[in-house]
Design a protein around this motif. Structure first.
Motif, PDB file in Angstrom:
ATOM      1  N   TYR A  55       3.285   6.728  -6.254  1.00 27.09           N
ATOM      2  CA  TYR A  55       2.309   6.955  -5.188  1.00 27.09           C
ATOM      3  C   TYR A  55       2.924   6.862  -3.809  1.00 27.09           C
ATOM      4  O   TYR A  55       3.701   5.960  -3.521  1.00 27.09           O
ATOM      5  CB  TYR A  55       1.146   5.956  -5.310  1.00 27.09           C
ATOM      6  CG  TYR A  55       0.377   6.180  -6.575  1.00 27.09           C
ATOM      7  CD1 TYR A  55      -0.506   7.254  -6.668  1.00 27.09           C
ATOM      8  CD2 TYR A  55       0.570   5.358  -7.672  1.00 27.09           C
ATOM      9  CE1 TYR A  55      -1.195   7.500  -7.842  1.00 27.09           C
ATOM     10  CE2 TYR A  55      -0.116   5.599  -8.852  1.00 27.09           C
ATOM     11  CZ  TYR A  55      -0.989   6.668  -8.936  1.00 27.09           C
ATOM     12  OH  TYR A  55      -1.672   6.925 -10.086  1.00 27.09           O
ATOM     13  N   TYR A  57       1.532   6.515  -0.313  1.00 29.94           N
ATOM     14  CA  TYR A  57       0.456   6.263   0.649  1.00 29.94           C
ATOM     15  C   TYR A  57       1.013   5.398   1.763  1.00 29.94           C
ATOM     16  O   TYR A  57       0.762   4.199   1.826  1.00 29.94           O
ATOM     17  CB  TYR A  57      -0.727   5.550  -0.027  1.00 29.94           C
ATOM     18  CG  TYR A  57      -1.580   6.471  -0.864  1.00 29.94           C
ATOM     19  CD1 TYR A  57      -2.537   7.290  -0.265  1.00 29.94           C
ATOM     20  CD2 TYR A  57      -1.439   6.518  -2.240  1.00 29.94           C
ATOM     21  CE1 TYR A  57      -3.321   8.143  -1.028  1.00 29.94           C
ATOM     22  CE2 TYR A  57      -2.226   7.376  -3.006  1.00 29.94           C
ATOM     23  CZ  TYR A  57      -3.165   8.178  -2.401  1.00 29.94           C
ATOM     24  OH  TYR A  57      -3.944   9.012  -3.149  1.00 29.94           O
ATOM     25  N   PRO A  58       1.794   5.990   2.644  1.00 28.63           N
ATOM     26  CA  PRO A  58       2.542   5.191   3.623  1.00 28.63           C
ATOM     27  C   PRO A  58       1.672   4.504   4.661  1.00 28.63           C
ATOM     28  O   PRO A  58       2.094   3.530   5.263  1.00 28.63           O
ATOM     29  CB  PRO A  58       3.452   6.224   4.287  1.00 28.63           C
ATOM     30  CG  PRO A  58       2.765   7.524   4.090  1.00 28.63           C
ATOM     31  CD  PRO A  58       2.031   7.422   2.792  1.00 28.63           C
ATOM     32  N   THR A  59       0.433   4.992   4.876  1.00 27.62           N
ATOM     33  CA  THR A  59      -0.374   4.395   5.939  1.00 27.62           C
ATOM     34  C   THR A  59      -1.519   3.558   5.393  1.00 27.62           C
ATOM     35  O   THR A  59      -2.311   3.022   6.136  1.00 27.62           O
ATOM     36  CB  THR A  59      -0.972   5.485   6.855  1.00 27.62           C
ATOM     37  OG1 THR A  59      -1.652   6.434   6.036  1.00 27.62           O
ATOM     38  CG2 THR A  59       0.108   6.187   7.642  1.00 27.62           C
ATOM     39  N   ALA A  60      -1.614   3.462   4.046  1.00 29.77           N
ATOM     40  CA  ALA A  60      -2.697   2.670   3.470  1.00 29.77           C
ATOM     41  C   ALA A  60      -2.371   1.185   3.660  1.00 29.77           C
ATOM     42  O   ALA A  60      -1.303   0.812   4.117  1.00 29.77           O
ATOM     43  CB  ALA A  60      -2.843   2.996   1.991  1.00 29.77           C
ATOM     44  N   PRO A  62      -2.575  -2.255   1.330  1.00 30.42           N
ATOM     45  CA  PRO A  62      -1.126  -2.232   1.516  1.00 30.42           C
ATOM     46  C   PRO A  62      -0.547  -0.841   1.217  1.00 30.42           C
ATOM     47  O   PRO A  62      -1.084  -0.141   0.380  1.00 30.42           O
ATOM     48  CB  PRO A  62      -0.639  -3.253   0.489  1.00 30.42           C
ATOM     49  CG  PRO A  62      -1.670  -3.220  -0.587  1.00 30.42           C
ATOM     50  CD  PRO A  62      -2.974  -2.917   0.091  1.00 30.42           C
ATOM     51  N   PRO A  63       0.558  -0.476   1.873  1.00 28.08           N
ATOM     52  CA  PRO A  63       1.122   0.865   1.673  1.00 28.08           C
ATOM     53  C   PRO A  63       1.875   1.005   0.348  1.00 28.08           C
ATOM     54  O   PRO A  63       2.307   0.012  -0.222  1.00 28.08           O
ATOM     55  CB  PRO A  63       2.090   1.007   2.847  1.00 28.08           C
ATOM     56  CG  PRO A  63       2.442  -0.377   3.233  1.00 28.08           C
ATOM     57  CD  PRO A  63       1.279  -1.248   2.887  1.00 28.08           C
ATOM     58  N   ASP A  64       1.965   2.237  -0.141  1.00 27.47           N
ATOM     59  CA  ASP A  64       2.798   2.546  -1.308  1.00 27.47           C
ATOM     60  C   ASP A  64       3.898   3.483  -0.867  1.00 27.47           C
ATOM     61  O   ASP A  64       3.623   4.527  -0.292  1.00 27.47           O
ATOM     62  CB  ASP A  64       1.956   3.277  -2.377  1.00 27.47           C
ATOM     63  CG  ASP A  64       1.145   2.300  -3.176  1.00 27.47           C
ATOM     64  OD1 ASP A  64       1.578   1.145  -3.300  1.00 27.47           O
ATOM     65  OD2 ASP A  64       0.068   2.686  -3.672  1.00 27.47           O
ATOM     66  N   GLU A 250       4.970  13.863   8.780  1.00 27.02           N
ATOM     67  CA  GLU A 250       4.567  12.496   9.107  1.00 27.02           C
ATOM     68  C   GLU A 250       5.346  11.858  10.240  1.00 27.02           C
ATOM     69  O   GLU A 250       4.864  10.932  10.883  1.00 27.02           O
ATOM     70  CB  GLU A 250       4.684  11.621   7.851  1.00 27.02           C
ATOM     71  CG  GLU A 250       3.693  12.048   6.784  1.00 27.02           C
ATOM     72  CD  GLU A 250       3.982  11.410   5.450  1.00 27.02           C
ATOM     73  OE1 GLU A 250       4.589  10.322   5.440  1.00 27.02           O
ATOM     74  OE2 GLU A 250       3.626  11.997   4.423  1.00 27.02           O
ATOM     75  N   MET A 251       6.561  12.348  10.492  1.00 20.58           N
ATOM     76  CA  MET A 251       7.426  11.680  11.467  1.00 20.58           C
ATOM     77  C   MET A 251       6.765  11.554  12.842  1.00 20.58           C
ATOM     78  O   MET A 251       6.885  10.531  13.506  1.00 20.58           O
ATOM     79  CB  MET A 251       8.752  12.431  11.576  1.00 20.58           C
ATOM     80  CG  MET A 251       9.822  11.688  12.342  1.00 20.58           C
ATOM     81  SD  MET A 251      10.044   9.992  11.785  1.00 20.58           S
ATOM     82  CE  MET A 251      11.444  10.133  10.712  1.00 20.58           C
ATOM     83  N   GLU A 253       3.772  11.086  13.784  1.00 27.70           N
ATOM     84  CA  GLU A 253       2.709  10.111  13.988  1.00 27.70           C
ATOM     85  C   GLU A 253       3.065   8.718  13.479  1.00 27.70           C
ATOM     86  O   GLU A 253       2.267   7.800  13.568  1.00 27.70           O
ATOM     87  CB  GLU A 253       1.416  10.590  13.320  1.00 27.70           C
ATOM     88  CG  GLU A 253       0.920  11.929  13.819  1.00 27.70           C
ATOM     89  CD  GLU A 253       0.106  11.824  15.102  1.00 27.70           C
ATOM     90  OE1 GLU A 253      -0.185  10.704  15.528  1.00 27.70           O
ATOM     91  OE2 GLU A 253      -0.227  12.875  15.671  1.00 27.70           O
ATOM     92  N   ALA A 254       4.241   8.568  12.890  1.00 31.58           N
ATOM     93  CA  ALA A 254       4.603   7.249  12.373  1.00 31.58           C
ATOM     94  C   ALA A 254       4.991   6.341  13.535  1.00 31.58           C
ATOM     95  O   ALA A 254       5.821   6.712  14.357  1.00 31.58           O
ATOM     96  CB  ALA A 254       5.770   7.382  11.400  1.00 31.58           C
ATOM     97  N   PRO A 255       4.381   5.152  13.617  1.00 33.12           N
ATOM     98  CA  PRO A 255       4.750   4.244  14.713  1.00 33.12           C
ATOM     99  C   PRO A 255       6.242   3.911  14.666  1.00 33.12           C
ATOM    100  O   PRO A 255       6.799   3.700  13.589  1.00 33.12           O
ATOM    101  CB  PRO A 255       3.911   2.992  14.436  1.00 33.12           C
ATOM    102  CG  PRO A 255       2.791   3.463  13.584  1.00 33.12           C
ATOM    103  CD  PRO A 255       3.325   4.605  12.779  1.00 33.12           C
ATOM    104  N   SER A 258       8.388   1.348  12.365  1.00 39.55           N
ATOM    105  CA  SER A 258       7.476   0.721  11.411  1.00 39.55           C
ATOM    106  C   SER A 258       8.048   0.949  10.011  1.00 39.55           C
ATOM    107  O   SER A 258       9.027   1.669   9.846  1.00 39.55           O
ATOM    108  CB  SER A 258       6.108   1.374  11.507  1.00 39.55           C
ATOM    109  OG  SER A 258       6.229   2.757  11.229  1.00 39.55           O
ATOM    110  N   HIS A 260       6.747   2.688   7.695  1.00 43.06           N
ATOM    111  CA  HIS A 260       6.565   4.101   7.403  1.00 43.06           C
ATOM    112  C   HIS A 260       7.730   4.923   7.974  1.00 43.06           C
ATOM    113  O   HIS A 260       8.289   5.795   7.323  1.00 43.06           O
ATOM    114  CB  HIS A 260       5.223   4.552   8.001  1.00 43.06           C
ATOM    115  CG  HIS A 260       4.868   5.969   7.697  1.00 43.06           C
ATOM    116  ND1 HIS A 260       3.862   6.636   8.338  1.00 43.06           N
ATOM    117  CD2 HIS A 260       5.389   6.859   6.818  1.00 43.06           C
ATOM    118  CE1 HIS A 260       3.773   7.864   7.872  1.00 43.06           C
ATOM    119  NE2 HIS A 260       4.691   8.038   6.952  1.00 43.06           N
TER     120      HIS A 260
END
Lengths: 297, 271
Positions: A55, A57-60, A62-64, A250-251, A253-255, A258, A260
């Motif tokens: 899975y 889910y980098p922004t969930a 906890p993330p996966d 995704e790059m 918007e990734a903080p 972080s 992610h």
């Protein structure tokens, strides 16, 4: 006088060394940066969980961070596009080098090489607007943005590479080999199959691998037409998300710095290792089967 | 003779200083959602203040906020509020980001115009995006598979969707991901089975907007809070704005100037 000349020679040598050193240093720095930004993710997930996790889910919370579906998608897209582009590219190369008349070759080869100059965003757009609806209606599938569409577009992009490098390899087969084969009574086709292809195999393999490494690193096209579902595909008409598409999407918007962000750089590392393996293989093959003169067959 | 030379030199110097003072520049970076607003406002702003040149790029909310923290941009567009982690990083670097809400974005679920469905409840939307509803006939539509189109998990638009529709559950992995509002609009308009969601500014004749729990998306329903899927959009400045940055922010918030362009760009103005 002589001393002056030696000085000048030394200067020129130093200049070229400097330029070469700078470009290698820049590449090295980029590589160091990539690994420095990517490795911190392994403090939160193990390498095994990262590579084989199901899975993403980098922004969930906890993330996966499991890139297995992305990894499989990248391999599947590359393999399928190779299945399409390798026969096309090599056969075109054989035709151009061996069968086509001089005039046909002079016109067709530049056209094929022009294909390589098509911007990937244009190819992606074509896949999105023309190929996707066509696939959807023809095969009556849920969506035209899928593995097959992406492979087709990537095949378009790697055919020129494969074709022009293979063609050069085929043309560099020594003439005496060909003549000897014909003199023994072999037909033109037999000669192509039994002499010319084996003799130019190393060049052809290099071409194939370079074409594939172009396909695996391609970002824009897979972002636009692969569909982007982060799951392991079960058929060639399933939507997939190859690694570069994930990074590109995704790059932005990734903080910064972080987990992610580090995970995306780690995907970049995996991608880099892939292309490096490809290039090393290409290099070894090219050196191993180097065709020097007619006596080494 | 000498005097005249000196005088002309002084004049030239004066001109140089004046022109240097006139050519102010303003950098704006950040969210691709806010980009159309910022572009329209900037064009009008530069007409009004010819001495200030505004350059705009869209690299995503995260990049914009990062640029504010690093001091590489004057204004960051963001489709989300700043995160705690980002605040911590800003304080660490001695930057104090100041938020200005400049518009409201309203996110509309859309389907292909050939789809007979026109209304879904929030719970139905959630079930579709969880992958529990796989055929349109389960919600009273035609007998066709549902193709779920979502946004990449780090986009601001997705965050709103996650917060207002998914409410802590995950979009299932089989959803197709697109990297921009435009790409979602393109994909939905080309696929009769698709459902997606876009900012209200991206609605076009190739898309059929759905009402949510019977409420249609629009300016009034966004401002009075009856339409469930909406959010404020921000511009962040590094510290309290001054000079050209202050002029720009004031311009954006002006009901007859900036807010008019907010409306033109397809977003919901503040008043």
């Amino acid at each position: 006088m002589i001393a002056e000349r030696a000085n000048r020679e030394a200067l020129i040598r130093a200049f070229f060394f400097g330029v070469a050193f700078v470009s290698i240093a820049i590449l090295g720095t980029i590589l160091v940066f990539l690994f420095a930004e990517g490795t911190p993710i392994f403090r939160t997930v193990s390498v095994k969980a990262f590579l084989f996790g199901r899975y993403w889910y980098p922004t969930a919370d906890p993330p996966d961070f499991g890139i297995y579906p992305l990894l499989i998608a990248s391999m599947a897209v590359t393999a399928l596009s190779a299945c399409i582009s390798v026969p096309l590219g090599i056969m075109t190369a054989l035709y151009l080098a061996e069968i086509a008349s001089e005039r046909v070759r002079e016109t067709v080869k530049p056209i094929i090489e022009l294909l390589a100059a098509l911007p990937s965003v244009v190819i992606g757009f074509f896949g999105m607007v023309v190929v996707a609806p066509f696939l959807q209606e023809t095969f009556n599938i849920a969506t035209g943005l899928n593995l097959f569409n992406a492979s087709l577009m990537l095949a378009f992009m790697s055919v020129p590479t494969i074709c022009s490098i293979s063609e050069d390899a085929i043309r560099s087969v020594p003439l005496e080999l060909k003549e000897a084969s014909l003199a023994l009574g072999a037909t033109h086709l037999e000669t192509i199959g039994r002499v010319i292809i084996p003799a130019s195999l190393s060049g052809i393999s290099t071409a194939v691998i370079l074409g594939m490494s172009r396909a695996i690193g391609e970002t824009m096209v897979v972002l636009m037409v692969a569909g982007g579902a982060a799951m392991v595909p079960l058929s060639i008409f399933d939507p997939v998300r190859p690694m570069p598409a994930s990074i590109a999407a995704e790059m932005a918007e990734a903080p910064f710095r972080s987990e992610h962000y580090h995970a995306l750089f780690a995907i970049g590392m995996v991608l880099f290792l892939f292309t490096m393996v490809f290039n090393v293989i290409a290099d070894t093959v090219a050196h191993k089967h180097k065709q020097v003169g007619a006596a080494t067959l | 003779m000498k005097m005249r030379f000196l005088a002309s030199a002084a004049c030239a110097l004066g001109l140089l200083i004046a022109s240097a003072a006139r050519a102010e520049s303003l950098n704006i970076n950040g969210s691709t959602t806010v980009l159309p607003v910022a572009q329209k406002v900037a064009e009008a702003f530069m007409k009004e203040y010819p001495s200030i040149s505004v350059s705009i790029s869209g690299g995503g909310s995260g990049n914009g906020i990062k640029a504010i923290i690093d001091g590489t941009t004057d204004i960051a567009n963001s489709s989300r509020f700043i995160k705690d982690k980002e605040v911590a990083l800003a304080v660490q670097k001695g930057a104090y980001p100041v938020p200005f809400a400049v518009a409201y974005d309203c996110i509309v679920p859309v389907v292909h115009p050939s789809n007979t469905i026109s209304d879904l409840s929030l719970d139905q939307l959630k079930a579709i995006y969880e992958g529990k509803i796989r055929n349109w006939k389960e919600v009273g539509g035609p007998d066709r598979p549902v193709v779920v189109i979502s946004r990449d998990t780090s986009s601001g638009t997705y965050e709103v969707w996650e917060e207002k529709v998914m409410r802590k559950s995950r979009v299932y992995p089989g959803a197709l991901l697109q990297a921009s509002n435009g790409a979602v609009a393109q994909a939905v308009s080309r696929n009769a089975n698709a459902i997606g969601y876009v900012g209200i500014g991206y609605l076009n004749e190739g898309l059929k907007p759905l009402t949510v729990d019977g409420v249609a998306a629009g300016v009034e329903t966004t401002l009075d809070g009856t339409f469930a899927i909406s959010r404020p959009l921000f511009m962040f400045t590094r510290g309290w704005p001054e000079g050209p940055v202050l002029k720009f922010i004031k311009y954006v918030l002006h009901p007859a100037k900036g807010q008019k362009y907010v409306k033109d760009a397809g977003f919901v103005p503040l008043y």
